[in-house]
Scaffold this motif. Structure first.
Motif, PDB file in Angstrom:
ATOM      1  N   SER A 562       0.834  -1.202   0.000  1.00  0.00           N
ATOM      2  CA  SER A 562       0.000   0.000   0.000  1.00  0.00           C
ATOM      3  C   SER A 562       0.866   1.249   0.000  1.00  0.00           C
ATOM      4  O   SER A 562       0.566   2.234  -0.699  1.00  0.00           O
ATOM      5  CB  SER A 562      -0.925  -0.001   1.218  1.00  0.00           C
ATOM      6  OG  SER A 562      -1.679   1.185   1.269  1.00  0.00           O
ATOM      7  N   LEU A 563       1.952   1.234   0.764  1.00  0.00           N
ATOM      8  CA  LEU A 563       2.830   2.402   0.801  1.00  0.00           C
ATOM      9  C   LEU A 563       3.587   2.577  -0.512  1.00  0.00           C
ATOM     10  O   LEU A 563       3.889   3.705  -0.913  1.00  0.00           O
ATOM     11  CB  LEU A 563       3.822   2.270   1.960  1.00  0.00           C
ATOM     12  CG  LEU A 563       3.208   2.187   3.357  1.00  0.00           C
ATOM     13  CD1 LEU A 563       4.307   2.193   4.414  1.00  0.00           C
ATOM     14  CD2 LEU A 563       2.232   3.325   3.607  1.00  0.00           C
ATOM     15  N   GLY A 568      -5.261   2.073  -1.577  1.00  0.00           N
ATOM     16  CA  GLY A 568      -5.851   2.019  -0.256  1.00  0.00           C
ATOM     17  C   GLY A 568      -6.465   0.683   0.094  1.00  0.00           C
ATOM     18  O   GLY A 568      -6.525   0.312   1.271  1.00  0.00           O
ATOM     19  N   HIS A 569      -6.914  -0.082  -0.921  1.00  0.00           N
ATOM     20  CA  HIS A 569      -7.570  -1.347  -0.589  1.00  0.00           C
ATOM     21  C   HIS A 569      -6.586  -2.358  -0.014  1.00  0.00           C
ATOM     22  O   HIS A 569      -6.977  -3.227   0.769  1.00  0.00           O
ATOM     23  CB  HIS A 569      -8.301  -1.920  -1.806  1.00  0.00           C
ATOM     24  CG  HIS A 569      -7.411  -2.462  -2.881  1.00  0.00           C
ATOM     25  ND1 HIS A 569      -6.721  -1.651  -3.761  1.00  0.00           N
ATOM     26  CD2 HIS A 569      -7.105  -3.739  -3.221  1.00  0.00           C
ATOM     27  CE1 HIS A 569      -6.031  -2.408  -4.596  1.00  0.00           C
ATOM     28  NE2 HIS A 569      -6.238  -3.662  -4.300  1.00  0.00           N
ATOM     29  N   TYR A 570      -5.299  -2.259  -0.376  1.00  0.00           N
ATOM     30  CA  TYR A 570      -4.300  -3.120   0.254  1.00  0.00           C
ATOM     31  C   TYR A 570      -4.268  -2.851   1.759  1.00  0.00           C
ATOM     32  O   TYR A 570      -4.324  -3.761   2.584  1.00  0.00           O
ATOM     33  CB  TYR A 570      -2.908  -2.866  -0.327  1.00  0.00           C
ATOM     34  CG  TYR A 570      -2.670  -3.334  -1.741  1.00  0.00           C
ATOM     35  CD1 TYR A 570      -3.387  -4.390  -2.311  1.00  0.00           C
ATOM     36  CD2 TYR A 570      -1.687  -2.732  -2.519  1.00  0.00           C
ATOM     37  CE1 TYR A 570      -3.128  -4.810  -3.618  1.00  0.00           C
ATOM     38  CE2 TYR A 570      -1.417  -3.139  -3.812  1.00  0.00           C
ATOM     39  CZ  TYR A 570      -2.151  -4.181  -4.355  1.00  0.00           C
ATOM     40  OH  TYR A 570      -1.888  -4.587  -5.641  1.00  0.00           O
ATOM     41  N   TRP A 571      -4.144  -1.581   2.105  1.00  0.00           N
ATOM     42  CA  TRP A 571      -4.047  -1.186   3.515  1.00  0.00           C
ATOM     43  C   TRP A 571      -5.331  -1.536   4.266  1.00  0.00           C
ATOM     44  O   TRP A 571      -5.290  -2.094   5.366  1.00  0.00           O
ATOM     45  CB  TRP A 571      -3.758   0.310   3.623  1.00  0.00           C
ATOM     46  CG  TRP A 571      -3.516   0.766   5.044  1.00  0.00           C
ATOM     47  CD1 TRP A 571      -4.446   1.072   5.979  1.00  0.00           C
ATOM     48  CD2 TRP A 571      -2.240   0.940   5.669  1.00  0.00           C
ATOM     49  NE1 TRP A 571      -3.840   1.439   7.156  1.00  0.00           N
ATOM     50  CE2 TRP A 571      -2.491   1.367   6.993  1.00  0.00           C
ATOM     51  CE3 TRP A 571      -0.925   0.790   5.239  1.00  0.00           C
ATOM     52  CZ2 TRP A 571      -1.459   1.650   7.893  1.00  0.00           C
ATOM     53  CZ3 TRP A 571       0.104   1.068   6.138  1.00  0.00           C
ATOM     54  CH2 TRP A 571      -0.165   1.488   7.440  1.00  0.00           C
ATOM     55  N   ASP A 572      -6.465  -1.219   3.676  1.00  0.00           N
ATOM     56  CA  ASP A 572      -7.737  -1.454   4.366  1.00  0.00           C
ATOM     57  C   ASP A 572      -7.963  -2.933   4.634  1.00  0.00           C
ATOM     58  O   ASP A 572      -8.440  -3.319   5.716  1.00  0.00           O
ATOM     59  CB  ASP A 572      -8.892  -0.892   3.533  1.00  0.00           C
ATOM     60  CG  ASP A 572      -8.851   0.628   3.424  1.00  0.00           C
ATOM     61  OD1 ASP A 572      -8.132   1.264   4.221  1.00  0.00           O
ATOM     62  OD2 ASP A 572      -9.514   1.165   2.514  1.00  0.00           O
ATOM     63  N   GLU A 643      12.143   3.590 -16.294  1.00  0.00           N
ATOM     64  CA  GLU A 643      11.341   2.371 -16.278  1.00  0.00           C
ATOM     65  C   GLU A 643      10.895   2.003 -14.865  1.00  0.00           C
ATOM     66  O   GLU A 643       9.760   1.573 -14.653  1.00  0.00           O
ATOM     67  CB  GLU A 643      12.138   1.215 -16.876  1.00  0.00           C
ATOM     68  CG  GLU A 643      11.381  -0.114 -16.879  1.00  0.00           C
ATOM     69  CD  GLU A 643      12.245  -1.274 -17.340  1.00  0.00           C
ATOM     70  OE1 GLU A 643      11.812  -2.427 -17.149  1.00  0.00           O
ATOM     71  OE2 GLU A 643      13.348  -1.029 -17.878  1.00  0.00           O
ATOM     72  N   SER A 644      11.786   2.178 -13.887  1.00  0.00           N
ATOM     73  CA  SER A 644      11.426   1.845 -12.509  1.00  0.00           C
ATOM     74  C   SER A 644      10.249   2.666 -12.027  1.00  0.00           C
ATOM     75  O   SER A 644       9.358   2.178 -11.326  1.00  0.00           O
ATOM     76  CB  SER A 644      12.627   2.061 -11.581  1.00  0.00           C
ATOM     77  OG  SER A 644      13.629   1.103 -11.832  1.00  0.00           O
ATOM     78  N   ALA A 645      10.221   3.947 -12.395  1.00  0.00           N
ATOM     79  CA  ALA A 645       9.128   4.814 -11.959  1.00  0.00           C
ATOM     80  C   ALA A 645       7.800   4.380 -12.573  1.00  0.00           C
ATOM     81  O   ALA A 645       6.738   4.627 -11.987  1.00  0.00           O
ATOM     82  CB  ALA A 645       9.441   6.259 -12.325  1.00  0.00           C
ATOM     83  N   ALA A 646       7.859   3.725 -13.722  1.00  0.00           N
ATOM     84  CA  ALA A 646       6.630   3.243 -14.349  1.00  0.00           C
ATOM     85  C   ALA A 646       6.100   1.994 -13.657  1.00  0.00           C
ATOM     86  O   ALA A 646       4.914   1.685 -13.745  1.00  0.00           O
ATOM     87  CB  ALA A 646       6.891   2.941 -15.833  1.00  0.00           C
ATOM     88  N   VAL A 647       6.976   1.267 -12.955  1.00  0.00           N
ATOM     89  CA  VAL A 647       6.586   0.027 -12.293  1.00  0.00           C
ATOM     90  C   VAL A 647       6.265   0.256 -10.821  1.00  0.00           C
ATOM     91  O   VAL A 647       5.338  -0.334 -10.281  1.00  0.00           O
ATOM     92  CB  VAL A 647       7.706  -1.028 -12.431  1.00  0.00           C
ATOM     93  CG1 VAL A 647       7.359  -2.302 -11.663  1.00  0.00           C
ATOM     94  CG2 VAL A 647       7.966  -1.344 -13.892  1.00  0.00           C
ATOM     95  N   VAL A 648       7.034   1.124 -10.176  1.00  0.00           N
ATOM     96  CA  VAL A 648       6.884   1.364  -8.736  1.00  0.00           C
ATOM     97  C   VAL A 648       6.253   2.739  -8.554  1.00  0.00           C
ATOM     98  O   VAL A 648       6.922   3.763  -8.710  1.00  0.00           O
ATOM     99  CB  VAL A 648       8.247   1.300  -8.024  1.00  0.00           C
ATOM    100  CG1 VAL A 648       8.061   1.439  -6.508  1.00  0.00           C
ATOM    101  CG2 VAL A 648       8.975   0.001  -8.363  1.00  0.00           C
ATOM    102  N   PRO A 649       4.979   2.813  -8.230  1.00  0.00           N
ATOM    103  CA  PRO A 649       4.299   4.111  -8.158  1.00  0.00           C
ATOM    104  C   PRO A 649       4.938   5.102  -7.200  1.00  0.00           C
ATOM    105  O   PRO A 649       4.840   6.321  -7.421  1.00  0.00           O
ATOM    106  CB  PRO A 649       2.883   3.737  -7.704  1.00  0.00           C
ATOM    107  CG  PRO A 649       2.684   2.348  -8.232  1.00  0.00           C
ATOM    108  CD  PRO A 649       4.017   1.693  -8.085  1.00  0.00           C
ATOM    109  N   LEU A 650       5.595   4.628  -6.155  1.00  0.00           N
ATOM    110  CA  LEU A 650       6.229   5.540  -5.209  1.00  0.00           C
ATOM    111  C   LEU A 650       7.271   6.422  -5.877  1.00  0.00           C
ATOM    112  O   LEU A 650       7.548   7.541  -5.416  1.00  0.00           O
ATOM    113  CB  LEU A 650       6.885   4.720  -4.074  1.00  0.00           C
ATOM    114  CG  LEU A 650       7.565   5.506  -2.951  1.00  0.00           C
ATOM    115  CD1 LEU A 650       6.584   6.439  -2.254  1.00  0.00           C
ATOM    116  CD2 LEU A 650       8.220   4.545  -1.951  1.00  0.00           C
ATOM    117  N   LEU A 651       7.858   5.961  -6.992  1.00  0.00           N
ATOM    118  CA  LEU A 651       8.895   6.729  -7.688  1.00  0.00           C
ATOM    119  C   LEU A 651       8.315   7.706  -8.707  1.00  0.00           C
ATOM    120  O   LEU A 651       9.061   8.556  -9.227  1.00  0.00           O
ATOM    121  CB  LEU A 651       9.855   5.773  -8.400  1.00  0.00           C
ATOM    122  CG  LEU A 651      10.729   4.900  -7.495  1.00  0.00           C
ATOM    123  CD1 LEU A 651      11.444   3.836  -8.318  1.00  0.00           C
ATOM    124  CD2 LEU A 651      11.724   5.756  -6.719  1.00  0.00           C
ATOM    125  N   ALA A 652       7.041   7.612  -8.997  1.00  0.00           N
ATOM    126  CA  ALA A 652       6.452   8.450 -10.049  1.00  0.00           C
ATOM    127  C   ALA A 652       6.563   9.922  -9.686  1.00  0.00           C
ATOM    128  O   ALA A 652       6.255  10.348  -8.569  1.00  0.00           O
ATOM    129  CB  ALA A 652       4.993   8.068 -10.258  1.00  0.00           C
TER     130      ALA A 652
END
Length: 687
Positions: A562-563, A568-572, A643-652
């Motif tokens: 989730s982080l 949010g559904h992961y966290w919830d 490419e990493s930012a496209a896969v890992v949303p935290l990096l976007a």
């Protein structure tokens, strides 16, 4: 006579392939034959490292007279509990309900449609300790099947109904809002059972409490709790000094049969060593105690040296027995120590080795010696008039010589099947140790392990398989713990290598858990997928045992994902699961310790660190060195761009600062200003 086990992936089943018993593996062939012939099923469940399983096999299953009774009256099915945890869970629940206790080998009589009507564990060949002889039991069950069929059918129906009803009453029921009072109650509960003198919790037999120790370390970080620190450090130290630990080859045995960690049940399990390597690593990060780092490296080196297939997968276990005797491979006489050291040109070091490792003429266990270190090295060095460093140099040479001598003995049996879930645990330990200790070899082994699982235990549609053996291949549907443990290991590997493919795979596994294992009515997850074979009922285990429950690990994985993703559904989903177990966590902390770790994560205001930059570049590595320099269980980190930012949303959307790698410290995607210097990052992390 040949039976039907020769082509199985399980070495435990293959060990029974030459029995005169006409064993079948669990499957439609055996079940259909039971229905066609209207015979009861004699179900035997065990595992390769189980001492009493081997005893019963030798006493009864290798005996032609016993086999004749079994073959005449029953359809006989042998199951490896490690390959089929679903069957083990269902029928262990039945045995416990019928007898009040369970264990292995498990012996269960079933109707042809799989309903249990009798259950027990080990039975001797002659009446002993209040138990009937196994042949007597078989004859009694066969006669009852012929003469009391109506009563059996009624009893089996009631037992099956009870088990189904129990499975519907999910432990993920009434809960409470998470708060710090939960941790007060859990810590007080642990303190009540803590062995202040010898470490650990409760009395013998003592099992290594890996997950409880992880929770205690979290309480040290979260609250500065001195008693939590005392309980954790004393237990870790006493286990490492005891005979539970292999002082020559590294790694831990399954459990101690006594209070003082001296006399183990000598089998070595992959999961224990993965979990213990990880908690000793975290303890070293918290305390800087050199002993803990030594244990981490010796344990992981043992696994790499003795439990690893050349393709990268890790084997399941070593037996306790060799040459028919428990512990024979590991114990020593004083004369054997002297002879081995003399052969290595180290005869002069025999007395100091025996003084430190508690070796005597009379022995410390059944006339033999289990190596352990009851006294600190400094005390022994002073007694011998040696500098502690000089003592350790001589001891190290002696250990190598004795290890080489021991390697010439007959080795315990090796269960060389590869299980996805247990490999996920070892993957996590290697990945974290590679980053924290700067051990590139551990990181390389972790990558090789992930690649092996991807190539050998992942179906074309992305779903997992459970078990693999060289020369046989992979089989059995993956269970919840396979998905959850592997996802946890992949997230640890991502946080070490920052290769986005590992993050993508972990997220895929989480989505598969939600799609195929979720319990929409009661919350949490079933142990089996929605397309698994129909069994007596669909098991759902939430209690931590020798390993974390699949549900507890799934919750921990979803919280971190989730982080990373902002979903949010992961966290919830995870928070609802953890909150529902408030009362069990508070009342039985040792049985829900991994859940307590998830609760601590939720309440710990976890943070995300996104680093825009090249993971291999010096500027990124400087920031990562700071992060990896401490144990940070409430932090997730991502590094990359493009490419990493496209896969890992935290990096976007993260960008470098003036061409330099930049760290963004965030809490639930609300971020501080980006920084490029170690000191500035340390200030934002409150170091």
């Amino acid at each position: 006579m040949p039976n039907h086990l020769a082509d199985e992936t399980s070495p435990y089943l293959r060990q029974h392939a030459d029995n005169p018993v006409e064993w079948y593996p669990w499957g439609e062939e055996a079940l259909q034959r039971a229905r066609d012939e209207d015979k009861p099923i004699l179900l035997s469940i065990g595992y390769a490292a189980c001492h009493w399983c081997h005893v019963m096999a030798h006493e009864s299953f290798e005996d032609p007279a016993t086999a004749e009774i079994m073959n005449r009256h029953f359809i006989n099915i042998k199951v490896d509990r490690e390959e089929r945890p679903d069957l083990d869970s269902i029928y262990m629940s039945a045995v416990t309900a019928m007898t009040g206790q369970g264990g292995w080998p498990m012996t269960v009589a079933l109707t042809p449609d799989g309903r249990p009507f009798f259950g027990g564990t080990y039975y001797p060949p002659t009446p002993r300790h209040g138990l009937p002889a196994f042949q007597q039991l078989l004859q009694g069950l066969a006669q009852a099947w012929q003469t009391q069929r109506e009563e059996i059918e009624h009893s089996a129906g009631e037992i099956a109904g009870h088990l189904r009803q129990a499975s519907l009453v999910s432990a993920l029921g009434r809960g409470g809002a998470l708060n710090d009072d939960l941790f007060d109650q859990a810590l007080n509960g642990l303190l009540r059972t803590f062995d202040t003198k010898l470490g650990g919790f409760g009395r013998a037999p003592k099992f290594p409490p890996s997950m409880t120790l992880e929770f205690l370390l979290r309480m040290v970080l979260r609250r500065g709790d001195g008693m939590a620190r005392r309980m954790a450090e004393h237990t870790l130290t006493m286990m490492a000094r005891g005979g539970l630990y292999d002082h020559l080859g590294g790694g831990f045995a399954r459990y101690s049969t006594d209070d003082r960690w001296l006399a183990p049940h000598f089998e070595k399990m992959l999961y224990d060593n993965a979990l213990l390597a990880r908690v000793y690593l975290h303890a070293w990060q918290v305390t800087a105690e050199p002993l803990y780092r030594t244990v981490v490296e010796e344990t992981l080196d043992f696994a790499l040296r003795e439990m690893r297939h050349e393709a990268g997968g890790f084997y399941s276990s070593y037996d306790a027995d060799s040459e028919g005797e428990e512990g024979k491979f590991y114990v020593w006489s004083a004369d054997e120590v002297r002879a081995a050291l003399a052969n290595a040109g180290l005869a002069a070091d025999a007395d100091l080795f025996m003084a430190y490792y508690d070796v005597s003429e009379r022995g410390n266990w059944e006339g033999h010696n289990i190596l352990n270190t009851p006294r600190p090295a400094a005390e022994v060095a002073a007694e011998l008039g040696l500098d502690p460093a000089a003592l350790e140099t001589r001891l190290a040479a002696a250990r190598r010589a004795l290890y080489d001598a021991r390697a010439g003995r007959v080795w315990p049996g090796l269960d060389d099947k590869v299980l996805t879930a247990w490999n996920g645990l070892m993957l996590a330990a290697l990945a974290e140790a590679g980053a924290a200790l700067g051990r590139a070899d551990y990181t390389a082994a972790a990558v090789a392990n992930a690649e092996f699982i991807n190539a050998s235990l992942r179906r074309a549609d992305g779903r997992l398989l459970r078990s693999w053996k060289a020369g046989v291949g992979a089989r059995f549907n993956g269970y919840l713990e396979d998905y959850a443990f592997l996802a946890d290991g992949l997230l640890a590997l991502y946080q070490t290598t920052f290769d986005p493919r590992w993050f993508a795979w972990a997220r895929e596994l989480a989505d598969q858990m939600l799609a195929h294992f979720g319990d929409a009515t009661n919350g949490g997850f079933y142990d089996t997928a929605d397309d698994h074979e129909a069994l007596l009922h669909r098991p759902k285990d939430v209690q931590d045992n020798a390993t974390p429950s699949g549900n507890a690990m799934a919750a921990a994985v979803l919280l971190r994902l989730s982080l990373y993703t902002g979903e949010g559904h992961y966290w919830d989903t995870a928070e609802a699961m953890v909150s529902a177990l408030y009362e069990p966590m508070a009342r039985y902390p040792g049985a829900f310790a991994h859940w307590l770790g998830a609760a601590a994560f939720i309440l710990g205001e976890p943070r995300e660190v996104a680093i825009a930059g090249d993971p291999a570049a010096a500027d990124s590595r400087a920031l990562l060195d700071l992060i990896h320099g401490r144990y940070r269980p409430d932090l997730v980190v991502a590094v990359g761009e493009g490419e990493s930012a496209a896969v890992v949303p935290l990096l976007a959307g993260r960008e470098r600062l003036d061409g330099r790698a930049a760290a963004y410290v965030c809490r639930r995607f609300v971020c501080l200003r980006p920084v490029s210097e170690q000191q500035a990052l340390a200030e934002q992390l409150n170091d």
